[in-house]
Enzyme design. Structure first.
Site, PDB file in Angstrom:
ATOM      1  N   LYS A  23     114.764  20.766 195.899  1.00  9.58           N
ATOM      2  CA  LYS A  23     113.402  20.859 195.759  1.00  9.58           C
ATOM      3  C   LYS A  23     112.984  21.332 197.574  1.00  9.58           C
ATOM      4  CE  LYS A  23     109.098  17.963 195.424  1.00  9.58           C
ATOM      5  NZ  LYS A  23     108.392  16.861 194.713  1.00  9.58           N
ATOM      6  N   SER A  53     104.753  16.759 191.465  1.00  7.03           N
ATOM      7  CA  SER A  53     104.413  17.201 191.791  1.00  7.03           C
ATOM      8  C   SER A  53     106.431  18.490 192.082  1.00  7.03           C
ATOM      9  CB  SER A  53     104.739  17.247 193.417  1.00  7.03           C
ATOM     10  OG  SER A  53     105.983  16.821 193.981  1.00  7.03           O
ATOM     11  N   SER A  85     105.544  12.530 190.887  1.00  6.27           N
ATOM     12  CA  SER A  85     106.293  13.275 190.786  1.00  6.27           C
ATOM     13  C   SER A  85     107.337  14.125 190.091  1.00  6.27           C
ATOM     14  CB  SER A  85     105.996  13.814 192.315  1.00  6.27           C
ATOM     15  OG  SER A  85     105.084  14.642 192.778  1.00  6.27           O
TER      16      SER A  85
END
Lengths: 95, 485, 476
Positions: free
Chosen positions: B76, B151, B175
């Site tokens: 990420k 997210s 997330s």
């Protein structure tokens, strides 16, 4: 709790955000909605409850006082929007 | 080969069925083919990935048997990667080439995993749909009109679409788990403190935790074996021995007590989602588990408390983005205040600014008691609810999200978006481990099942998830990507 | 109306750790700009703080030295504000749970009287960097070397009543932190800084008047002058029917006046909250006791010991213990010369005058303890007289050779050879028949004159006692 625009301006200034006149209404109403969500907390009595600042109720570790970092100024200053003579440059700081 | 789990790839690599270079090339080709549709990656590191794969193959030839050696993964874009742009999904950091590695990145690198690139995300991890990214929304591989969740949406979409074998994510309020649910993969949020936060760009310090997004619970265990552990660079990293999370995957579930939270099966839960979870619970009964209803009476306050704590911490964590030492600075500031205000207003997106405003307000003079301190008290109540439940049961199981993935642009109102995390958010406030695993499909879209464990009960949660995946094949289902164009 | 002044001081001292408060970056004074600013100090995304154990120990050491309560649990908070020298946009400090609680210290005023001043608290916090304003065409340069340096902020009770007391308090703090070896506490270099809160009220009034805060004063003298000037301003203001407004002011030394620092900020709202990247700092009795055992002898204890062990006056003992360096210097001279009284006289007299005149630290004195002791030994064994010793002392400033060599090569040795002295005495008797007769007639005090004549003849080198003895013998 409903906010008025002057409060929004004050908060924006504290947070160093610029809110244009065009955005002000929308921002105010959005934040008012969020505060209404948050205010649901007030429905429960917590007078006898200890606050929980952190999920880990453990204590701080200590670091030995040793220099472990080297000087990387020149490399790190390549990241800066503006630097000169080893200093980060910003618009004049008035004291 | 690319559709296989990391565990399967690990053994294929060990047997010499394929080399890491071949595997890496295959993923890079797939990324080249599908990323334009999904927008899952912000940065692809083709050259360095192939070099790392080469090194991995050489190490294997030299006798290295690390389980994840040569297995390609994606990080990420919230993890700092030395020499590679690290944007956090924000214009503020669109040009930020990190001068150091996050501990998580360092550990995967030491384990020999190959980094394919950096995945897209909601800006500063603030969002539940991956629509707040400066680099554009990510699309759900199951239906590209839909969101992947957020997210960690880029990581979830990349794993689901086989653009990588596994990916890292972070979870502040759901997330990792919610995008895993929307994309039909396994997403695990460890206990707070289990994985180092050093080099992971902070959203809300007391809630943020890194974890794996993977194709199976077994893969999550393999990843956790690499990620978990004490890091002296992070004061909130816990000094507890790291178990071998793969060692207990096959433990029997005979006698397991599963708690069914009344509040998670109430109004608002979609019928198909509920049915899928109830069916899954029957599987557990077959495995020898017993079900018991439990109460989480303060769960309904978790979203409210969270939207004080997280924005408050974020408002301070994001003050460092001022245009002085790195990152975005506005053009031609007339004075200092102008530099601050325009840099931050132009550098941050609307959702980030909104949360900074809310957090600033909650901490400001006269409101601290009513908001921040109140939220911390609610936080204790929520933790106590879980403690009480865990006096009676070993694990709590329910839905990850009330529904399946929604369409892009469907939720424009922030409060509606915030309520997306109604089942996941309390877990972050309490610091507990939670996992989402695929448990069914509704109209061709994945349904996620959410499990919450006791403090540092990582091994047990992974065991429970793995046993379900031994009985079902929901985690093997794949989106029909590419057929629509 | 008669006014009473109420003063509270907030003193920041930089703790002399090797590394910064929350990072392993070196923390030295005077480095090239930003060469002591690494990824954490620059607040790069993803970096996290880890607390320096030595900073904690230093704070505890200070707390124990002033008899303060030591908190078993202290908590760090974030103080939020934007400034270019504050990289994170917040300062990590301790708001509600400081490491050091209530304590006190005793100050000595010029008339020798003592007062106890309460210390409210002392907390650990981070320093900020600094702005450089020259040479950048309307821009400022930011140097973050100091950012993240550990500070101890020591807050006094509002119990100080005038400028002299404020200076005495500061000097005492300065002395204590240097005794403890936790800070250089050099005001000119910023490693000790002082904010002064001043208010006035009619004598006898209980309620406090509105206070102003004078920020960042960088010398003892300016603290004194700033207070005098601010008190004067407040008195005039009130007597003219005005009102003091609570504000921050700065002291301008050239004009000898304070002026308002009206900032553009509407109102400071620091939005303190517990620092979530750090956990509560918890220490136990063993930790505290280990530090207590290693506490050095502190100025007050040392002063008492000096008066008893060396038989020194309260005043001399006070001067000699005002700094650890001076006390050590004295004790070294005293033990090497086996004469505490002479050692005290020389250190507080000629040496102190020399240091004051040149603004030297005692550690940088051109005459170190071993040489001063050697000089005293020469007085004691009568190689030189006390008067000649002053001449030798002057020579020692420039001449670093051994004391004996200086005496030798300048021919300053006291004459003790009885033959030589006899010659001198005979000469004096021959040259001064009138005075000799007066003495013989019983005018005892003339003897002094005759001794003086002999000393003059010998250019001061004769041993006066010997001269006197011989004169008596010859004139008997």
């Amino acid at each position: 709790m409903a906010l008025d625009k002057s409060e929004v301006e004050k908060i924006a200034h504290l947070a160093r955000l610029h809110i244009s006149a065009a955005e002000a209404d929308e921002v105010t109403s959005r934040i008012t909605d969020i505060l209404a969500l948050i205010d649901q907390m007030q429905s429960v009595d917590t007078d006898a409850v200890e606050p929980l600042a952190h999920p880990l109720e453990v204590v701080q570790r200590l670091r030995a006082d040793e220099v472990t970092e080297e000087n990387r100024r020149d490399e790190l200053q390549t990241l800066a929007p503006e630097a000169q003579d080893g200093l980060y440059l910003v618009p004049q700081v008035l004291e | 080969m690319i559709e296989k789990t990391a565990a399967e790839l690990s053994s294929a690599l060990a047997k010499g069925d394929i080399s890491s270079v071949e595997l890496t090339r295959a993923y890079l080709e797939r990324i080249a083919r599908y990323n334009y549709q999904l927008n899952a990656f912000i940065t692809v590191c083709e050259e360095s990935a192939l070099k790392q794969a080469q090194t991995a193959d050489e190490k294997r030839a030299a006798g290295d048997r690390s389980p994840l050696l040569g297995v390609p993964l994606a990080h990420k874009d919230i993890f700092c990667t030395q020499g590679v742009t690290t944007t956090c999904g924000s214009r503020m950091l669109h040009n930020f080439v990190a001068p150091y590695n996050a501990t998580v990145v360092e550990k995967f690198s030491a384990a020999g995993a190959v980094m394919l690139g950096k995945t897209n995300m909601d800006e500063f991890a603030m969002g539940s749909s991956n629509e707040t990214s400066f680099f554009g929304p990510v699309r759900n591989p199951w239906d590209t009109k839909r969101v992947p969740g957020g997210s960690s949406g880029g990581s979830a979409a990349a794993v689901a679409a086989d653009l990588c074998a596994m990916a890292t994510g972070t979870d502040t309020g759901g997330s990792i788990r919610q995008p895993a649910a929307f994309c039909g993969i396994t997403g695990f949020k460890p206990s707070y403190g289990r994985v180092s936060r050093w080099g992971m760009i902070a959203f809300a310090s007391s809630l943020d935790q890194a974890g794996p997004l993977s194709k199976s619970a077994e893969d999550a265990a393999l990843m956790m074996n690499v990620m978990a552990g004490l890091d002296n660079k992070d004061s909130t990293s816990i000094d507890l021995p790291v178990e071998d999370y793969t060692a207990t995957l096959n433990d029997s579930l005979q006698g397991l007590k599963i708690g069914i939270p009344r509040q998670h099966f109430a109004a608002g839960l979609g019928a198909e989602v509920e049915q899928a979870i109830r069916d899954a619970l029957k599987e557990y009964e077959k495995l020898g588990a017993t079900l018991k209803e439990v109460d989480l009476p303060n769960n309904h306050l978790s979203v409210s408390a969270y939207y004080v704590v997280a924005p408050a911490e974020a408002s301070a964590n994001l003050s460092r983005y001022d245009g002085v030492r790195y990152g975005y600075r506005c053009e031609n500031p007339v004075d200092l205040e102008d530099m601050y205000k325009r840099t931050r207003s132009e550098g941050f997106g609307d959702e980030v600014k909104r949360r900074i405003m809310v957090g600033t307000y909650a901490l400001s003079a006269g409101y601290y008691e009513a908001y921040y301190r109140k939220a911390q008290k609610i936080r204790r109540l929520i933790k106590q609810d879980f403690n009480n439940a865990f006096d009676e049961v070993d694990v709590i199981i329910g839905p990850t999200s009330p529904h399946t993935a929604f369409e892009l642009g469907a939720k424009t109102d922030p409060v509606t978006m915030y309520l997306e995390d109604i089942y996941t958010i309390a877990v972050n406030l309490a610091g507990l481990p939670g996992i989402s695993i695929p448990a069914g499909l509704a109209q061709g879209l994945p349904i996620g099942m959410h499990m919450v464990g006791k403090d540092f009960g990582e091994a047990q949660i992974l065991n429970i998830a793995h046993q379900f995946q031994q009985q079902t094949d929901w985690h093997r289902r794949k989106p029909a990507l590419g057929q629509e164009g | 109306m008669e006014w009473e002044t109420v003063i509270g001081l907030e003193v920041h001292v930089s703790l002399s750790t090797k590394s910064k408060l929350f990072s392993g970056t070196a923390s030295e004074f005077g480095a090239e700009p930003n060469t002591q600013a690494n990824i954490f100090d620059l607040a790069l995304p993803g970096t996290l703080p880890v607390f320096n154990e030595e900073a904690l120990k230093m704070a505890v050491r200070f707390g124990l030295a002033i008899g303060a309560e030591i908190s078993k649990r202290s908590v760090f908070d974030r103080k939020n504000y934007f400034y270019p020298d504050l990289p994170k946009g917040y300062q990590v400090t301790q708001l509600d749970f400081p490491t050091v609680g209530k304590g006190a210290l005793t100050i000595t005023l010029e008339d020798g009287s003592e007062r106890v001043i309460g210390v409210t608290r002392a907390h650990i916090e981070e320093n900020a960097g600094k702005s450089v304003h020259e040479e950048f065409h309307g821009k400022s340069g930011i140097d973050l070397n100091r950012a993240g340096e550990p500070l101890l902020e020591i807050v006094s009770e509002p119990e100080i009543r005038n400028a002299q007391e404020a200076v005495a308090y500061l000097k005492k703090l300065h002395s204590i932190v240097r005794y403890l070896d936790i800070s250089d506490a050099i005001m000119a270099q910023g490693s000790m800084r002082c904010d002064v809160n001043v208010s006035i009220r009619p004598r006898g009034e209980k309620a406090l008047g509105t206070r102003t805060e004078i920020k960042n004063i960088n010398s003892f003298r300016f603290v004194e002058k700033a207070i005098i000037s601010e008190v004067h301003r407040q008195q005039e203001l009130i007597e003219d029917g005005g009102q003091v407004i609570q504000e921050t002011r700065r002291y301008n030394a050239n004009k000898d006046e304070t002026s308002s620092m009206r900032s553009k900020e509407v109102a400071n709202d620091y939005r303190y909250f517990p620092e979530p990247d750090l956990l509560p700092v918890v220490i136990d009795d063993a930790f505290i006791e280990a530090i207590r055992i290693e506490l050095p002898e502190l100025p007050d204890e040392k002063k008492v010991r000096f008066t008893t062990q060396y038989n020194l006056s309260n005043y001399d003992a006070g001067v000699l213990t005002s700094t650890r360096e001076m006390a050590d210097f004295f004790e070294s001279v005293s033990s090497q010369s086996s004469d505490a009284k002479l050692a005290a006289n020389w250190v507080t007299g000629d040496l102190q005058a020399l240091l004051n005149k040149n603004n030297w630290e005692i550690t940088a004195s051109p005459i170190q303890a071993d040489r001063l002791a050697a000089l005293i030994l020469r007085i004691k064994d009568k190689t030189i007289s006390g008067k000649i010793a002053k001449t030798v002392f002057e020579m020692m400033i420039e001449d670093s050779s051994p004391v004996n060599d200086i005496i030798e090569k300048n021919g300053l040795k006291q004459v003790t050879d009885s033959g030589e002295i006899e010659q001198l005495v005979d000469e004096v008797i021959a040259n001064n028949p009138v005075q000799v007769q007066q003495f013989k007639d019983g005018k005892e005090q003339v003897l002094g004159f005759l001794v003086g004549q002999a000393m003059q003849l010998s250019q001061g080198k004769a041993n006066p006692a010997q001269v006197k003895q011989l004169l008596r013998a010859k004139l008997a």
